[in-house]
Design a protein around this motif. Structure first.
Motif, PDB file in Angstrom:
ATOM      1  N   LEU A 163       0.749  -1.304   0.123  1.00 39.25           N
ATOM      2  CA  LEU A 163      -0.037   0.022   0.142  1.00 39.25           C
ATOM      3  C   LEU A 163       0.855   1.324  -0.105  1.00 39.25           C
ATOM      4  N   GLU A 164       1.861   1.093   0.784  1.00 40.34           N
ATOM      5  CA  GLU A 164       2.749   2.385   0.764  1.00 40.34           C
ATOM      6  C   GLU A 164       3.339   2.735  -0.370  1.00 40.34           C
ATOM      7  N   ILE A 165       3.836   1.853  -1.169  1.00 38.19           N
ATOM      8  CA  ILE A 165       4.457   1.874  -2.370  1.00 38.19           C
ATOM      9  C   ILE A 165       3.505   2.867  -3.495  1.00 38.19           C
ATOM     10  N   LEU A 166       2.173   2.248  -3.373  1.00 42.53           N
ATOM     11  CA  LEU A 166       1.179   2.736  -4.547  1.00 42.53           C
ATOM     12  C   LEU A 166       0.758   4.160  -3.864  1.00 42.53           C
ATOM     13  N   VAL A 167       0.647   4.328  -2.656  1.00 48.65           N
ATOM     14  CA  VAL A 167      -0.125   5.618  -2.349  1.00 48.65           C
ATOM     15  C   VAL A 167       1.188   6.698  -2.438  1.00 48.65           C
ATOM     16  N   ASN A 193       0.915 -14.164  -9.043  1.00 49.03           N
ATOM     17  CA  ASN A 193      -0.327 -14.380  -8.155  1.00 49.03           C
ATOM     18  C   ASN A 193      -0.075 -13.790  -6.705  1.00 49.03           C
ATOM     19  N   TYR A 194       1.074 -13.459  -6.151  1.00 50.63           N
ATOM     20  CA  TYR A 194       1.299 -12.882  -4.736  1.00 50.63           C
ATOM     21  C   TYR A 194       0.478 -11.449  -5.030  1.00 50.63           C
ATOM     22  N   LEU A 195       0.706 -10.775  -6.098  1.00 48.22           N
ATOM     23  CA  LEU A 195       0.117  -9.569  -5.838  1.00 48.22           C
ATOM     24  C   LEU A 195      -1.542  -9.642  -6.218  1.00 48.22           C
ATOM     25  N   ARG A 196      -1.938 -10.592  -6.958  1.00 50.83           N
ATOM     26  CA  ARG A 196      -3.401 -10.539  -6.802  1.00 50.83           C
ATOM     27  C   ARG A 196      -3.899 -11.000  -5.378  1.00 50.83           C
ATOM     28  N   VAL A 197      -3.347 -11.853  -4.799  1.00 50.48           N
ATOM     29  CA  VAL A 197      -3.728 -12.338  -3.444  1.00 50.48           C
ATOM     30  C   VAL A 197      -3.863 -11.050  -2.570  1.00 50.48           C
ATOM     31  N   TYR A 198      -2.757 -10.368  -2.446  1.00 51.51           N
ATOM     32  CA  TYR A 198      -2.596  -9.298  -1.532  1.00 51.51           C
ATOM     33  C   TYR A 198      -3.479  -8.153  -1.713  1.00 51.51           C
ATOM     34  N   MET A 199      -3.654  -8.030  -3.209  1.00 58.53           N
ATOM     35  CA  MET A 199      -4.412  -6.729  -3.434  1.00 58.53           C
ATOM     36  C   MET A 199      -5.755  -6.708  -3.255  1.00 58.53           C
ATOM     37  N   ALA A 200      -6.045  -8.250  -3.344  1.00 57.61           N
ATOM     38  CA  ALA A 200      -7.690  -8.512  -3.090  1.00 57.61           C
ATOM     39  C   ALA A 200      -7.922  -8.455  -1.700  1.00 57.61           C
ATOM     40  N   GLN A 201      -6.707  -8.657  -0.919  1.00 56.87           N
ATOM     41  CA  GLN A 201      -6.952  -8.464   0.817  1.00 56.87           C
ATOM     42  C   GLN A 201      -7.173  -7.109   1.089  1.00 56.87           C
ATOM     43  N   LEU A 202      -6.346  -6.227   0.384  1.00 51.15           N
ATOM     44  CA  LEU A 202      -6.315  -4.627   0.535  1.00 51.15           C
ATOM     45  C   LEU A 202      -7.626  -4.204   0.117  1.00 51.15           C
ATOM     46  N   ALA A 208     -15.067   0.147  -0.296  1.00 51.73           N
ATOM     47  CA  ALA A 208     -16.463   0.029  -0.041  1.00 51.73           C
ATOM     48  C   ALA A 208     -17.027  -1.278  -0.955  1.00 51.73           C
ATOM     49  N   ASP A 209     -16.483  -1.268  -2.088  1.00 52.77           N
ATOM     50  CA  ASP A 209     -16.976  -2.310  -3.111  1.00 52.77           C
ATOM     51  C   ASP A 209     -15.681  -2.925  -3.583  1.00 52.77           C
ATOM     52  N   PRO A 210     -15.250  -4.007  -2.838  1.00 53.62           N
ATOM     53  CA  PRO A 210     -13.917  -4.727  -3.397  1.00 53.62           C
ATOM     54  C   PRO A 210     -13.852  -5.116  -5.035  1.00 53.62           C
ATOM     55  N   SER A 211     -15.239  -5.480  -5.355  1.00 54.41           N
ATOM     56  CA  SER A 211     -15.250  -6.070  -6.661  1.00 54.41           C
ATOM     57  C   SER A 211     -15.250  -4.924  -7.774  1.00 54.41           C
ATOM     58  N   HIS A 212     -15.685  -3.667  -7.302  1.00 55.04           N
ATOM     59  CA  HIS A 212     -15.369  -2.501  -8.132  1.00 55.04           C
ATOM     60  C   HIS A 212     -14.620  -1.455  -7.451  1.00 55.04           C
ATOM     61  N   PRO A 213     -13.310  -1.811  -7.493  1.00 51.46           N
ATOM     62  CA  PRO A 213     -12.460  -0.663  -6.721  1.00 51.46           C
ATOM     63  C   PRO A 213     -12.511   0.720  -7.054  1.00 51.46           C
ATOM     64  N   ARG A 214     -12.221   1.759  -6.106  1.00 51.53           N
ATOM     65  CA  ARG A 214     -12.467   3.018  -6.457  1.00 51.53           C
ATOM     66  C   ARG A 214     -11.028   3.650  -6.213  1.00 51.53           C
ATOM     67  N   TYR A 215     -10.092   2.889  -5.602  1.00 54.24           N
ATOM     68  CA  TYR A 215      -8.788   3.550  -5.253  1.00 54.24           C
ATOM     69  C   TYR A 215      -7.775   2.658  -5.609  1.00 54.24           C
ATOM     70  N   LEU A 216      -7.889   1.276  -5.579  1.00 57.23           N
ATOM     71  CA  LEU A 216      -6.705   0.357  -5.769  1.00 57.23           C
ATOM     72  C   LEU A 216      -6.840  -0.269  -7.263  1.00 57.23           C
ATOM     73  N   ILE A 217      -6.635   0.280  -8.234  1.00 55.42           N
ATOM     74  CA  ILE A 217      -6.996  -0.037  -9.565  1.00 55.42           C
ATOM     75  C   ILE A 217      -5.864  -0.862 -10.204  1.00 55.42           C
ATOM     76  N   GLY A 223       0.250  -3.620 -14.137  1.00 57.37           N
ATOM     77  CA  GLY A 223       0.506  -3.491 -12.762  1.00 57.37           C
ATOM     78  C   GLY A 223      -0.666  -2.933 -11.953  1.00 57.37           C
ATOM     79  N   TYR A 224      -0.383  -1.976 -11.090  1.00 54.69           N
ATOM     80  CA  TYR A 224      -1.512  -1.214 -10.252  1.00 54.69           C
ATOM     81  C   TYR A 224      -1.199   0.363  -9.981  1.00 54.69           C
ATOM     82  N   ARG A 225      -2.402   0.975  -9.809  1.00 54.75           N
ATOM     83  CA  ARG A 225      -2.197   2.415  -9.367  1.00 54.75           C
ATOM     84  C   ARG A 225      -3.101   2.714  -8.202  1.00 54.75           C
ATOM     85  N   PHE A 226      -2.835   3.638  -7.371  1.00 51.89           N
ATOM     86  CA  PHE A 226      -3.533   4.386  -6.420  1.00 51.89           C
ATOM     87  C   PHE A 226      -4.215   5.674  -6.901  1.00 51.89           C
TER      88      PHE A 226
END
Length: 228
Positions: A163-167, A193-202, A208-217, A223-226
């Motif tokens: 999370l710290e890296i992304l934000v 697969n590590y990233l998929r698991v941990y991003m799902a946990q975050l 508010a809706d993990p299946s439609h993320p607003r912040y962790l894209i 990759g991913y973006r905040f």
């Protein structure tokens, strides 16, 4: 007024972009080829560049490299090339973002706004920010604490590091390889697969809706973006 350099050889698309961007108070200049783009980028110092990769005189990747030799101006690629390889080449060359054609004008405008916000922060990082606040949660970087409303969100050390890296790169695409290297080390560079698991946990803990993320894209295959 934000100055945008549009590098595109399709006159109809250039006209549409000019109309839409100027209506939203952007100052727009256009270049039909790579050579003109490099000259205008050097002379006019735009705040952001919107770049097509398929130009008549050179590949857009060469334009990115040419601009990057002397400038950190945000470059948003707007291309019909859809493969992950094309996106990775553009991002590795120095592009800040990649939008595929056909595209939504609203999406393009959102990406432009994010690019210009990042430009206002040194090196695209929020190092001078100690507390990051969103509508859903707040992050106290020095204290390594996250809160949602009146409760503390408990994160594992790995979740926190991710999370710290992304934000601290708000709005910026962080590649899968960079995240794996920084969080888990070089031995795990292929373990996406590590990233998929941990991003799902975050997302379960913060969205508010993990299946439609607003912040962790997720940017599929890249990759991913905040998004603050």
């Amino acid at each position: 007024m934000t100055r945008v350099l549009v590098v595109e050889d399709d006159p109809q698309l250039v006209r549409a972009l000019k109309i839409n961007l100027q209506a939203r108070k952007f100052d727009v200049e256009a270049a039909p080829d790579g050579g003109s783009a490099l000259r205008l980028a050097a002379a006019r110092k735009p705040d952001v560049i919107v770049l097509d990769l398929g130009l008549p005189d050179m590949d857009g990747i060469e334009v990115i490299k040419g601009v990057r030799s002397s400038s950190k101006v945000p470059i948003l690629v707007l291309s019909a090339r859809h493969t992950s390889e094309d996106k990775i080449r553009a991002l590795d060359a120095g592009a800040d973002d990649y939008v595929t054609k056909p595209f939504s004008m609203d999406e393009l405008l959102a990406r432009l706004r994010a690019a210009t916000r990042r430009q206002a922060e040194p090196d695209g990082r929020a190092d001078d920010v100690t507390v990051i606040t969103t509508d859903g949660f707040s992050i106290d970087l020095p204290a390594k604490k996250v809160r949602r409303g009146d409760r503390t969100v408990r994160l594992t050390p790995t979740e926190w590091h991710l999370l710290e890296i992304l934000v601290t790169h708000p709005g910026h695409l962080v590649s899968q390889q960079q995240l794996l290297l920084e969080v888990w080390g070089p031995t795990y560079s292929e373990n996406t697969n590590y990233l998929r698991v941990y991003m799902a946990q975050l997302r379960r803990k913060l969205e508010a809706d993990p299946s439609h993320p607003r912040y962790l894209i997720t940017e599929p295959g890249m990759g991913y973006r905040f998004e603050p």
